[in-house]
Design a protein around this motif. Structure first.
Motif, short mmCIF file in Angstrom:
data_model
loop_
_atom_site.label_atom_id
_atom_site.label_comp_id
_atom_site.label_asym_id
_atom_site.label_seq_id
_atom_site.Cartn_x
_atom_site.Cartn_y
_atom_site.Cartn_z
N ILE A 9 0.68 -1.38 -0.10
CA ILE A 9 0.12 0.03 0.08
C ILE A 9 0.96 1.26 0.08
N VAL A 10 1.74 1.47 0.78
CA VAL A 10 2.80 2.42 0.81
C VAL A 10 3.19 2.73 -0.45
N GLU A 11 3.93 1.64 -0.88
CA GLU A 11 4.63 1.63 -2.13
C GLU A 11 3.76 2.33 -3.35
N ALA A 12 2.68 1.49 -3.24
CA ALA A 12 1.52 2.17 -4.44
C ALA A 12 1.20 3.47 -4.30
N LEU A 62 -2.30 10.18 -0.29
CA LEU A 62 -1.48 10.85 0.97
C LEU A 62 -2.48 10.35 2.44
N LYS A 63 -3.62 10.33 2.41
CA LYS A 63 -4.38 10.14 3.68
C LYS A 63 -4.20 8.68 3.86
N ILE A 64 -4.44 7.83 2.68
CA ILE A 64 -4.33 6.31 3.01
C ILE A 64 -2.95 5.70 3.43
N ARG A 65 -1.76 6.48 2.84
CA ARG A 65 -0.40 6.09 3.41
C ARG A 65 -0.24 6.76 4.71
N GLY A 66 -0.77 7.85 5.08
CA GLY A 66 -0.51 7.97 6.43
C GLY A 66 -1.21 7.20 7.19
N MET A 67 -2.63 6.68 7.13
CA MET A 67 -3.18 5.82 7.86
C MET A 67 -2.30 4.50 7.96
N VAL A 68 -1.87 4.03 7.04
CA VAL A 68 -1.16 2.59 7.06
C VAL A 68 0.22 2.77 7.91
N VAL A 69 0.76 3.96 7.42
CA VAL A 69 2.14 4.28 8.35
C VAL A 69 2.00 4.26 9.73
N SER A 70 0.77 4.77 10.11
CA SER A 70 0.68 5.16 11.68
C SER A 70 0.12 3.80 12.20
#
Length: 72
Positions: A9-12, A62-70
């Protein structure tokens, strides 16, 4: 969510943001190149997206990336 899916997910998200900027939206299908070759992982992403977080079909990368990373 399994580590491999989080990384995918982060990569995408990074790829889409790099291509189209911080305002780009995506759906959970973007993590699978619009293919259904990993149905169990696809369903895991769908459950996280739809059932757990009740996200719209398209959300900002950007929102999805932030959710996954956190870890949300």
């Amino acid at each position: 969510m399994r580590k491999e899916l989080r990384e995918k997910i982060v990569e995408a998200c990074d790829h889409k943001i790099g291509q189209k900027g911080e305002g780009v939206g995506l759906s959970f299908y973007a993590f699978f190149k619009n293919k259904n070759d990993q149905p169990e992982v696809l369903m895991e992403a769908a459950r996280w997206w739809i059932e757990t977080h009740r996200l719209d079909h398209f959300e900002k990368a950007l929102k999805i990336r932030g959710m996954v990373v956190s870890g949300v």
